[in-house]
Enzyme design. Sequence first.
Site, short mmCIF file in Angstrom:
data_model
loop_
_atom_site.label_atom_id
_atom_site.label_comp_id
_atom_site.label_asym_id
_atom_site.label_seq_id
_atom_site.Cartn_x
_atom_site.Cartn_y
_atom_site.Cartn_z
N HIS A 298 0.82 -1.20 0.00
CA HIS A 298 0.00 0.00 0.00
C HIS A 298 0.87 1.26 0.00
CE1 HIS A 298 -3.33 2.67 0.61
NE2 HIS A 298 -2.85 3.09 1.76
N ALA A 299 2.09 1.16 0.51
CA ALA A 299 3.01 2.30 0.50
C ALA A 299 3.73 2.35 -0.85
CB ALA A 299 4.00 2.18 1.65
#
Length: 138
Positions: free
Chosen positions: A118-119
Amino acid sequence: MVDPARFAGFGPRFYAWLIAGGLAAAAPRPLRPRLARLVGNSAILEGELTGLMRASAGFRRALPVPPVFSDEELRRLDVPALFLLGARSALHDAREVGERVGGLVASARVEIVPGAGHALATDEPELVADRILRTAAR
């Protein structure tokens, strides 16, 4: 959109990742690289982001979590749209979101980035910048 929310619901995996990332960000600086790899969150390696995470720890959300976009809402999207999804995202199943968006949004270009979470913007900053610039040039 870079691994966006509102395309699938939040599950227990996301909340576990969020808590683990918060604990890793609070760890002493020398431990953070190892913990970042362990929890799959490269954002905790960025000093400015870590400071922002710490500052926001006491923030109380005044609004409810927004609902997942409906199929009808997605079908109405008719502008060129790039969706970059992290294959290891804790937010959602990237394959499921990619198939849903690709099937409902005729103008969507979907790319699932292997090995990213997600990063995504800190996992693969050069790739993200390249894809955004290419899309903007079209």
